[in-house]
Structure formats: C-alpha cells, structure tokens
Scaffold this motif. Structure first.
Motif, PDB file in Angstrom:
ATOM      1  N   GLY A  25       0.820  -1.215   0.000  1.00 48.13           N
ATOM      2  CA  GLY A  25       0.000   0.000   0.000  1.00 48.13           C
ATOM      3  C   GLY A  25       0.850   1.258   0.000  1.00 48.13           C
ATOM      4  O   GLY A  25       0.602   2.205  -0.760  1.00 48.13           O
ATOM      5  N   LEU A  26       1.885   1.247   0.802  1.00 44.38           N
ATOM      6  CA  LEU A  26       2.779   2.405   0.887  1.00 44.38           C
ATOM      7  C   LEU A  26       3.477   2.629  -0.450  1.00 44.38           C
ATOM      8  O   LEU A  26       3.627   3.755  -0.919  1.00 44.38           O
ATOM      9  CB  LEU A  26       3.814   2.173   1.999  1.00 44.38           C
ATOM     10  N   ALA A  27       3.881   1.516  -1.086  1.00 46.22           N
ATOM     11  CA  ALA A  27       4.608   1.599  -2.352  1.00 46.22           C
ATOM     12  C   ALA A  27       3.740   2.213  -3.435  1.00 46.22           C
ATOM     13  O   ALA A  27       4.209   3.037  -4.222  1.00 46.22           O
ATOM     14  CB  ALA A  27       5.083   0.208  -2.766  1.00 46.22           C
ATOM     15  N   ILE A  28       2.465   1.835  -3.489  1.00 48.98           N
ATOM     16  CA  ILE A  28       1.580   2.393  -4.519  1.00 48.98           C
ATOM     17  C   ILE A  28       1.414   3.894  -4.312  1.00 48.98           C
ATOM     18  O   ILE A  28       1.555   4.687  -5.246  1.00 48.98           O
ATOM     19  CB  ILE A  28       0.222   1.683  -4.480  1.00 48.98           C
ATOM     20  N   ILE A  29       1.134   4.280  -3.074  1.00 54.10           N
ATOM     21  CA  ILE A  29       0.884   5.698  -2.815  1.00 54.10           C
ATOM     22  C   ILE A  29       2.145   6.526  -3.073  1.00 54.10           C
ATOM     23  O   ILE A  29       2.095   7.602  -3.650  1.00 54.10           O
ATOM     24  CB  ILE A  29       0.359   5.888  -1.374  1.00 54.10           C
ATOM     25  N   PHE A  30       3.302   5.973  -2.707  1.00 52.37           N
ATOM     26  CA  PHE A  30       4.558   6.683  -2.944  1.00 52.37           C
ATOM     27  C   PHE A  30       4.913   6.668  -4.428  1.00 52.37           C
ATOM     28  O   PHE A  30       5.231   7.699  -5.024  1.00 52.37           O
ATOM     29  CB  PHE A  30       5.680   6.056  -2.113  1.00 52.37           C
ATOM     30  N   ALA A  81      10.596   3.605  -6.531  1.00 51.24           N
ATOM     31  CA  ALA A  81       9.279   4.184  -6.790  1.00 51.24           C
ATOM     32  C   ALA A  81       8.355   3.276  -7.598  1.00 51.24           C
ATOM     33  O   ALA A  81       7.144   3.427  -7.555  1.00 51.24           O
ATOM     34  CB  ALA A  81       9.447   5.519  -7.506  1.00 51.24           C
ATOM     35  N   ASN A  82       8.901   2.350  -8.351  1.00 52.67           N
ATOM     36  CA  ASN A  82       8.050   1.530  -9.204  1.00 52.67           C
ATOM     37  C   ASN A  82       7.624   0.258  -8.474  1.00 52.67           C
ATOM     38  O   ASN A  82       8.414  -0.651  -8.263  1.00 52.67           O
ATOM     39  CB  ASN A  82       8.793   1.178 -10.492  1.00 52.67           C
ATOM     40  N   VAL A  83       6.346   0.208  -8.103  1.00 54.60           N
ATOM     41  CA  VAL A  83       5.891  -0.906  -7.287  1.00 54.60           C
ATOM     42  C   VAL A  83       5.975  -2.225  -8.046  1.00 54.60           C
ATOM     43  O   VAL A  83       6.242  -3.276  -7.471  1.00 54.60           O
ATOM     44  CB  VAL A  83       4.453  -0.631  -6.769  1.00 54.60           C
ATOM     45  N   LEU A  84       5.788  -2.174  -9.367  1.00 51.72           N
ATOM     46  CA  LEU A  84       5.795  -3.426 -10.131  1.00 51.72           C
ATOM     47  C   LEU A  84       7.197  -4.017 -10.236  1.00 51.72           C
ATOM     48  O   LEU A  84       7.393  -5.213 -10.136  1.00 51.72           O
ATOM     49  CB  LEU A  84       5.237  -3.184 -11.529  1.00 51.72           C
ATOM     50  N   LEU A  85       8.180  -3.132 -10.448  1.00 49.70           N
ATOM     51  CA  LEU A  85       9.545  -3.635 -10.631  1.00 49.70           C
ATOM     52  C   LEU A  85      10.278  -3.805  -9.299  1.00 49.70           C
ATOM     53  O   LEU A  85      11.166  -4.632  -9.187  1.00 49.70           O
ATOM     54  CB  LEU A  85      10.347  -2.652 -11.481  1.00 49.70           C
TER      55      LEU A  85
END
Lengths: 412, 288
Positions: free
Chosen positions: B25-30, B231-235
């Motif tokens: 969740g934090l990663a997406i928002i950031f 910053a890239n949640v997917l990678l």
C-alpha cells in the motif's frame, strides 16, 4: 520612644501576629504535591493506565479520610509515552517547576534508570512501583514492586523441579530483559540446570516465526518468557497457532500484562508466574479492594500488579510522612531505618527493608488453566527483599546509587 | 534434513509475506503519487479493527477481512478528496499532514476504544514437518502476499485503469492533455494503497496483540521495503521483498532477531548508497 512609635510597634506586632495566624492554617492546607510519571499512551499504555488509576484511587481515599497530616494530596500526572528523553524532561519539570514533594512512577527499567540521576540531584524521594530485575541500591529510590529473590528464586526452582532442567529464555532486549535473563542463568547454574537457548528481542518486534522454530530445535523443558510490550506479546498467539505447547514461566506475565485476558484460550495455558498481586486473589482484603477499584473504574480490563503497587505506594508514603512528621527525604529515611515502615496492604502487611529500601511481599505461584482461569499453585508467604542486603548494600550506612546484578556485585 | 530445509523456506516465506503485505500500500501511494504517507500504519490499524469488530459480530473471518480492507480503502478515498489532494506538489507538507492524521487517529482510538482488546485467535490449526510444527495460517499469508503482487501486475499491465494510472505517474500534464482524468486516477490510487494497507492489517489481525498503536509495528518493514524497492511498485517491491527476506531469515536463524533487525537496516543503508533510486530505478535504467 514616643507614643506614636509605641503604637506603630504595637500595630506592627499585631499585623505580624495576625499574618502568622492567617498563615498557619494556610500552611496546613497546602496540598502535598505528588508528581506522577506514567505511560498512558504508546506501546505499554494498557499497563500504564491501571497505574494512573491506582494512584488516583489511593489519593481519593486518603483525601476523603483527611489527607496526610491534614494536607490533601494533589496529583500532577504527566504522560512520557514510553520515551526516555521525555521521562527526563518531565522529571525535571515536576521537580523544578512544580516542586513536587515526592516523585512516583516509571514503567520500564530503562525509564527508571533515565530519571534516577535527575532525582538524585534533589531532596525529593522517588517511588518506583513496578516489579523489576532488582539491584538498585540508591537512597533516593524506594522500590515498592517485587524483585528477583521474591519472583525468580521462588519460580525457577519450582519450574525446574516440576518440568525439567532445560530452559529457553526469550527476553526483551534492554536492561530489564538482559538482567532478568542473567538471573535465570545464575539460578539455573546453582540448580544444576541448563539454559539451552537465549534470545533477545528488540522492542516493537511482533513476528516470532523464527523464534518459535529456534525453541523447537533447542527442545527445552520450559520457556522463560520475558518479552515486553504489546507487540512482543504477539509471541503467545503465534506460538499457540504453531502448536508450541511447552510450559512457560515469567516474572511479568498474567499479573502485569494480563495476557490471559487479551488472548483467546489456550494461548496462555501452561504459563506460570510468581506475584504479590493478581486480580484473581480472593482474600477478604483483596476482594474489598477490588470492589472499591471497580466502583471507581468499572471499565478496567484487569487490575494489574502495577496498578495495585501504585495504589499501595501512596499509602506507604502517607505512613512514612506521618511517622516522620515531615516530607523531607532525610526524615522519611530515618523512619525506614527503624524497620517499622509498614502498611496493611490488600495482600497483607508489607514493610520497607532498611538496607535496600525495597518492600517485603506476600508471594504466590500462580498457573494459568486451559480456559485461562488462574489457580494458586503454591503460597510462599511473606518474602523479604534480602538479596541486596546479602551482597553488601546497606543504605543506612552508605549510598552508592548503583544498580547491582548477579555478575556485577559491589566491590568489597 | 528435509525438515531443516522446509523450516528455512517456511521462515523465508513468512518474512517475505510480512514485508510485501506491509509495503504494498505504501509503495503504490509513494510510487504513483509521490506522497510519503506517514498515516500508513493507521490504515493498517483500520483494517485490523474493522476485521475484529466484524468477527465479534459473527461475520466469518474471510468476509470480515474483505470488509476490513474495503473500509480502509474507503477511508483512504475520503482522505484523498478532503486533504491529500491539496498537497500533491508539496511533498514535505504531505508528510506533516499525514503524520498529524496518524497522531490524531492513534490517540483518538486509544481514548474511544481503550488500550487493548481481546484477540480473535488464529484459524486453520497447525501441521508438523519433522520435529517442527507450523501454523497453517502462515501459508495463507504467504499466498496472499504472492496474490497481491500478481493482482497488482494484472491491474497495472492489463487494465485500462492501469494504463491511465501509469501514464499519470510518468507525466501527469501530458496525460491530462490526452483526456485522462488525473484527479480520479489519484483518488483511485490512494484508495487502492489504503485498501492494501487495510488488507495487510486484516490478514495479520488474528495473529497479533490488539492495541491502537499496532500499525506502528509494520512501519519499519514497510518503509524499508519501499526504500529498497524504489518508486516503481511493479519492478521494485517483489525483488526488495526477496532481498530483505533472505537477509533477515538467515540472520534470524543464525543469530536471533536482533541480528535480523540490524541486518535489515544495514542492507537498506548499502542499497541507498549503491542504488539511490532503489531496485526499480536500477532495473529500469538498465532496461532503458
């Protein structure tokens, strides 16, 4: 001297006398200021709140019965939020700005050690109201809670005899956990037992998968649980979920953190502890005390030993002040030195030991049942805090202001 | 021997699940919005308490957990519409604002809900391998962590929202010029991040002590994972979870939890020094 001069003198004397007369009752009515430092927010708020409640109940009862030598108690509470820097700041504020007559409080041993040097620079006595790892030999500090010779020297031999000689210790990684683990090592060695594993856990850690596995690998007969704070208490739920079903012992579980009320059964089954107070005590004095507590705080989750000790601490202070007819630390200590600083507490008669300024307690060994009810397994009766005296701490003669442990004894 | 290997794998899976679920969740928002959400722990707490309240009212646990995650998401959207959207170009102010929200929520909960609740107990029992016994529910947590990673991949790579959200992330002005309603993208992203935080709380609710400040116990792991991931949640998030999970599991097993914690933090320091944009920044630079 002329007539007018004489009149002036007379007037002056009259004014002085009337001022003195006005001042006398005003002095008598000056409240006794009690500084309280208790954590009512943060990771240990659930233990700190009963402490504040205990002090409030005691103050209310003492004030209703006429106060201390006719003076009311005024509680000044600050919440340091389990932050040691804030403990120091607030201790200074209470001592210097509010000029309290006595300082009470502190939950973790880290917080006590943070404020002890500050109290030591003043003439104010300090009451520490928790059970702890023992060893503080300091004339300013009066310890009301139970100490290792009351808790470990009773519990560990019984656990070793009942369950076996191999113990695994998990402990919070700060002075309380480290020194309590040292006590466990020391006693196990004397009993011919073995500490098969020891793990220190940083405060705030909440995941125990690996710890549970380490315990299973070491295969102990019982576990000494000295984990501290709400996060670390998650150990019990996770251990129960992983079916780690090994007897446990502790000096802080059940009576202090009421884990048996917070986790669904049977997570705390097989837990054993030695305590001077737990809510399940049902002697007439204890029942009466609980009734008064519940009347004032009907929503209290559990009347824990910290709250109980905080309650008795104010009565102990009242007794000391009334016997000394003074609130000065030196005068209170003269009363303690007589060995007659005693009160009738809900657990029975307890006294402050002159050499160490620690308190004698009625100790019971309790066990938690599978349904999380609590049974008394063994009644040890009254146990004096003897250890500091035996190793050479005598505050009636010398004030080293030190904390001693089994491996750090006073120099002879 | 098998038991030992299984034990290590199980512990790795357990640490990995905690890192991923705490951080997603934090990663997406950031990553999507550049907002450093200091109230992340409180979204987790929201998921926990809603789940527990539902279970206490007889709702089955899986449904209660879904409700917990959804309500955190809803709270997230409301917060985004009322407060966060005014702070998109003021990253420092957003830290302060979300931190303030965090403090108010924690203390408010302490006053309203009391300092502790009784737990709800871990479901599904246990199983034994060799001399070890394990909580079966821990496998559910690992499954959920993998599920969250796969779900995020599908959402961002295979849906319309995903394309528009990524466009907004790369160049918000251009995306808006091309007709993407970036405001809505932000609201949905923030809601999704909050819902994932709520899901983390909902999943861990049965296994932990219930106190108003318990969200904080997830904070170190979540920030550490996001910092390492970039910053890239997917990678970034999955490789960061694997790297940190391996370090922590090995140190935990050999030297105990203190070493695990220290190792985790040292790894972050090294990664920040070597890869200032985290794993994902490094990967995308190599790719580009």
């Amino acid at each position: 001297m002329g007539k007018s001069g004489r009149t002036a003198t007379l007037c002056g004397a009259a004014i002085a006398a009337s001022l003195a007369m006005a001042a006398a009752p005003a002095m008598a009515q000056q409240p006794i200021k009690v500084g309280l430092l208790e954590d009512v927010s943060g990771d240990i708020a659930l233990m700190g709140k009963p402490k504040l409640n205990g002090s409030q109940l005691a103050a209310e009862e003492i004030n209703a019965a006429g106060g201390i030598m006719g003076r009311k108690i005024e509680l000044i509470h600050l919440d340091p939020q389990m932050d040691n820097a804030r403990y120091q700041e607030f201790a200074r504020r209470l001592l210097q700005r509010d000029k309290v007559d006595v300082l009470i409080g502190g939950i973790t041993s880290a917080s006590r050690e943070a404020i002890r040097p500050i109290v030591n620079r003043t003439d104010v006595p300090y009451f520490y109201t928790n059970q702890y790892e023992g060893g503080v030999c300091d004339a300013s500090t009066i310890s009301i809670g139970a100490v290792p010779e009351q808790q470990f020297s009773t519990l560990i031999p019984w656990m070793t005899e009942t369950f076996g000689k191999k113990v695994y210790t998990i402990a919070a990684d700060y002075n309380f956990g480290q020194i309590s683990a040292e006590w466990t090592r020391d006693l196990m060695k004397k009993l011919g037992g073995q500490v098969v594993g020891e793990e220190f856990i940083p405060l705030g850690v909440s995941q125990f998968g690996q710890t549970i596995q380490n315990i299973q690998r070491a295969n102990p007969d019982w576990i000494m649980t000295l984990n501290v704070g709400a996060s670390q208490d998650s150990f019990f739920e996770q251990a129960a979920a992983a079916k780690l079903s090994i007897p446990m012992g502790s000096s802080i579980k059940v009576m202090l953190g009421f884990e048996h009320k917070r986790f669904p059964p049977p997570a705390l089954a097989k837990m054993h502890a030695t305590a001077n107070w737990f809510e399940e005590i049902d002697t007439p004095a204890a029942t009466d005390f609980k009734k008064r507590w519940r009347a004032k705080f009907p929503n209290e989750a559990y009347i824990n030993d910290m709250g109980y000790n905080a309650y008795t601490a104010l009565f102990m202070y009242k007794t000391l002040v009334e016997k000394a007819k003074s609130t000065k630390k030196a005068d209170l200590r003269k009363v303690i030195a007589t060995g007659e600083a005693c009160i009738d507490a809900p657990e029975g008669k307890i006294c402050i030991d002159p050499k160490s300024q620690h308190t004698s307690h009625h100790m019971r060994l309790i066990g938690v049942n599978p349904d999380h009810s609590v049974r008394v397994i063994k009644d040890f009766g009254l146990i004096k805090p003897y250890w500091l005296g035996e190793i050479g701490c005598d505050l009636t003669k010398k004030d080293p202001k030190e904390q001693y442990t089994p491996t750090s004894l006073p120099k002879k | 021997m098998f038991a030992e290997i299984f034990s290590i794998a199980f512990q790795f899976a357990d640490v990995f699940a905690f890192l991923i679920l705490a951080a997603a969740g934090l990663a997406i928002i950031f990553g999507m919005m550049g907002i450093i959400n200091m109230a992340h722990g409180e979204f987790i707490t929201c998921g926990i308490y809603v789940t527990v309240i539902c279970v206490q009212h007889g709702v089955p646990l899986p449904l209660a957990q879904a409700i917990g995650a959804l309500s955190a998401g809803l709270v997230g959207i409301v917060l985004e519409r009322t407060i966060i959207r005014h702070l998109y170009h003021r990253p420092l102010d957003s830290i302060l604002a979300t931190w303030g929200i965090s403090l108010m929520v924690t203390q408010g909960m302490l006053i309203v809900l009391g300092s502790s609740w009784q737990g709800i107990g871990t479901p599904l029992g246990s199983f034994a391998v060799g001399g070890y016994t394990f909580s079966t529910y821990r496998l559910v947590l690992f499954g959920a962590a993998v599920g969250v990673l796969i779900g995020l991949y599908l959402i961002y790579m295979r849906t319309n929202y995903g394309v528009m959200a990524r466009a907004t992330m790369q160049n918000a002005d251009m995306a808006r010029a091309l007709g993407v309603r970036t405001q809505r993208m932000y609201a949905i992203s923030f809601g999704l991040g909050a819902a994932l935080a709520g899901l983390c709380g909902a999943l861990y609710a049965p296994t932990m002590t219930l106190i108003p400040t318990m969200g904080i116990t997830f904070i170190i792991e979540s920030f550490v994972t996001v910092v390492v991931g970039g910053a890239n949640v997917l990678l970034g998030t999955a490789p960061a979870g694997i790297l940190l999970g391996v370090v922590r599991t090995i140190l935990n097993a050999w030297y105990g939890q203190i070493a695990g914690q220290i190792g985790l933090l040292i790894t972050v320091i090294i990664v920040i020094r070597m890869l200032p944009e985290g794993v994902s920044g490094w990967l995308s630079r190599r790719g580009g």
